[in-house]
Design an enzyme around this catalytic site. Structure first.
Site, short mmCIF file in Angstrom:
data_model
loop_
_atom_site.label_atom_id
_atom_site.label_comp_id
_atom_site.label_asym_id
_atom_site.label_seq_id
_atom_site.Cartn_x
_atom_site.Cartn_y
_atom_site.Cartn_z
N PHE A 134 7.52 -1.64 6.25
CA PHE A 134 6.53 -1.83 7.51
C PHE A 134 6.84 -1.61 8.69
O PHE A 134 8.17 -2.31 9.60
CB PHE A 134 5.89 -3.24 6.73
CG PHE A 134 4.59 -3.63 7.40
CD1 PHE A 134 3.40 -3.21 7.14
CD2 PHE A 134 4.35 -4.22 7.89
CE1 PHE A 134 2.33 -2.66 7.43
CE2 PHE A 134 3.31 -4.69 8.47
CZ PHE A 134 2.41 -4.41 8.19
N ASP A 203 12.67 -8.00 2.94
CA ASP A 203 11.32 -8.08 2.96
C ASP A 203 10.09 -8.68 1.36
O ASP A 203 9.97 -7.30 0.97
CB ASP A 203 10.52 -7.35 4.31
CG ASP A 203 9.11 -7.82 4.55
OD1 ASP A 203 9.06 -8.99 3.30
OD2 ASP A 203 8.50 -7.09 5.22
N LYS A 229 -0.61 -12.22 0.31
CA LYS A 229 -0.69 -11.46 -0.33
C LYS A 229 -0.60 -11.89 -1.39
O LYS A 229 -2.13 -12.13 -2.46
CB LYS A 229 -0.27 -10.02 -0.38
CG LYS A 229 -0.20 -9.70 0.94
CD LYS A 229 1.59 -8.95 1.21
CE LYS A 229 1.53 -7.84 2.71
NZ LYS A 229 0.61 -7.32 3.42
N ARG A 393 -5.08 3.62 -1.05
CA ARG A 393 -4.02 2.01 -1.78
C ARG A 393 -4.55 1.19 -2.57
O ARG A 393 -5.91 0.64 -2.23
CB ARG A 393 -3.18 1.07 -0.96
CG ARG A 393 -2.19 1.70 -0.27
CD ARG A 393 -0.68 0.48 0.82
NE ARG A 393 -2.21 -0.53 1.31
CZ ARG A 393 -1.91 -1.73 1.74
NH1 ARG A 393 -0.41 -1.56 1.92
NH2 ARG A 393 -2.24 -2.66 2.62
C1 LIG Z 1 5.90 -5.94 4.60
C2 LIG Z 1 5.73 -6.12 4.81
N1 LIG Z 1 5.98 -7.03 6.17
C3 LIG Z 1 5.65 -8.05 6.73
C4 LIG Z 1 4.05 -8.14 6.80
C5 LIG Z 1 3.12 -8.72 7.66
O1 LIG Z 1 3.95 -9.38 9.02
P1 LIG Z 1 3.10 -10.59 8.96
O2 LIG Z 1 3.02 -12.32 8.41
O3 LIG Z 1 4.31 -11.17 10.46
O4 LIG Z 1 1.97 -10.22 9.56
C6 LIG Z 1 3.52 -6.82 6.43
C7 LIG Z 1 1.68 -7.22 6.19
O5 LIG Z 1 1.02 -6.13 5.82
C8 LIG Z 1 4.31 -6.02 5.58
O6 LIG Z 1 3.57 -5.34 4.50
#
Ligand SMILES: Cc1ncc(COP(=O)(O)O)c(C=O)c1O
Length: 434
Positions: A134, A203, A229, A393
């Site tokens: 991401f 992550d 999410k 998706r």
């Molecule tokens: C893998 C991943 N990391 C981080 C984020 C988003 O991070 P943040 O909470 O800083 O917007 C997303 C958002 O879709 C994501 O898919």
């Protein structure tokens, strides 16, 4: 067992589904099939009342006393302990704070500092990640490697194991890829990183609340994840971070705000990090967002009485497989094709469909038309090639999705493709958020 691909067979599966009562925990809009819980979870039925209570009673009546009386100050740890149960961490090891991006900045900084303290640190100049990770993860890593005279190297996920070598400081991956839904083998990759002398940072944005995660079992070093999410915490919900106890006291993360201080209410001018994961806090916790997140996390924990994450995972796999089977049967010849791992065991809780590289389908417009008809997924642009296609998706959240929802969603997609209604110009107009 293969089930017939009929609506009545789907209805029978719903009737026999032991997780079906969990749907009652949500306030789902009528007529909507929501296949975007991988982007923004749905509203739990308890959230509005809980947030109202926090606003009206705790804030309105309790005012500043509620930091103590309503234990607002404990929210980062209390909600953190609940999330810990979903990701194989122990109580007291995980806190809720900030956004995933900010937490990544903290833990990657810590990982790089720890790597720099190794005897062979001078040789370890690489943060290794996946090309299709991401973007925010890559952007944060770019900033940190620039500050430290290191470099970020991006590979396809299959190339990572052979690349892990003595110049790699940190392997930074997202367990479930946001585009393809491919689930990396956290335990194997972490072991390979460790064997090469590198640290492993994960992550969990698309895994927490969606698939079984075992941070300790995998011997991971650091993890971050997302609250809005699969944890159903609401738009912009705070995120979380976890640090393995062997590292947590080794380095004070760089965003050394007062909430991470050992004694924030002593108000001393010098920073002294709190022991343990509390040092990963920075500023004042967003109480309203945390209260909403707690309601969301509780919807996932409610499954514990019904088989827990393994049961959720089993249903999510079945929903995904049903979707793929229906797509293959009903959309054959449309040009749309499932994109991502064939094997359900290697897929997270989402399925992506690739738009044909010949440009015959505008995936964005098709998704907008689908959404207008009440089936909500999302669209993620690629470069349009067969290898990095534009994607539709679809997330499958077993807490509230039914098998008939999957059937009806594919039915609507098939109807749209047949009628060509998605070609209306208004569907192609891009909104700010896709
Ligand atoms: C893998 C991943 N990391 C981080 C984020 C988003 O991070 P943040 O909470 O800083 O917007 C997303 C958002 O879709 C994501 O898919």
């Amino acid at each position: 067992m293969k089930h017939p691909l009929t609506r009545s067979a789907c209805a029978a599966r719903d009737a026999a589904d032991p997780l079906a009562p969990l749907r009652g925990q949500f306030d789902l809009p009528p007529g909507v099939i929501y296949l975007d819980g991988n982007s923004l979870g749905v509203l739990p039925a308890a959230t509005a009342e809980r947030v109202r209570q926090v606003i009206t009673d705790e804030w309105g009546r309790g005012l500043i006393r509620s930091w103590n009386d309503a234990a607002w100050i404990d929210l980062p740890r209390r909600v953190g302990d609940k999330i810990a149960r979903l990701v194989g961490a122990r109580a007291g090891e995980l806190v809720v704070a900030d956004s995933t991006s900010v937490n990544l900045y903290k833990v990657l900084s810590a990982a790089l500092r720890i790597a720099q303290e190794q005897p062979d640190a001078r040789a370890r100049k690489v943060v290794l990640s996946e090309r299709s990770n991401f973007p925010t993860d890559l952007y944060i890593a770019q900033s940190l490697v620039e500050q430290r005279g290191m470099r970020l190297e991006l590979l396809d996920i299959d190339q990572i194991p052979q690349r892990l070598g003595e110049d790699v400081a940190v392997l930074m991956l997202t367990q479930v890829n946001y585009r393809t839904g491919r689930m990396a083998d956290m335990a194997a990759l972490t072991a390979q990183a460790h064997a090469a002398g590198a640290l492993a940072l994960w992550d969990l944005a698309h895994s927490a609340g969606a698939v079984p995660v075992d941070l300790h079992g995998a011997d991971a070093d650091f993890a971050v994840g997302c609250g809005y999410k699969y944890l159903n915490g609401g738009p912009g919900a705070p995120a979380f971070c976890w640090v393995h106890p062997r590292h947590v006291d080794r380095f004070r993360q760089p965003l050394s705000g007062w909430m991470g201080h050992a004694a924030p209410f002593v108000f001393q001018p010098g920073y002294e990090p709190a022991p343990g994961i509390a040092r990963y806090l920075c500023g004042t916790p967003p109480v309203l967002g945390m209260a909403a997140l707690e309601c969301g996390v509780d919807t996932v924990l409610a499954a514990e009485a019904l088989g827990g994450m393994p049961a959720l995972r089993a249903k999510s796999v079945e929903l995904g497989e049903l979707f793929i089977d229906l797509v293959r049967e009903r959309l054959a010849g449309s040009g749309l094709r499932p994109f991502g791992p064939e094997q359900a065991a290697r897929r997270g809780s989402q399925v992506s469909l690739a738009v044909p590289a010949d440009g015959s389908i505008d995936g964005y417009a098709l998704m907008q038309a689908l959404i207008e008809g009440g089936v909500i997924g999302d669209y993620r642009a690629g470069d349009g090639s067969a290898e990095h296609p534009h994607l539709l998706r679809f997330g499958f959240t077993p807490l509230y999705l039914r098998f008939v929802d999957v059937f009806d969603a594919v039915q609507r997609l098939a109807e749209l493709l047949e009628s060509g209604a998605w070609r209306e110009a208004r569907f192609a107009r891009k909104a700010a958020v896709t």
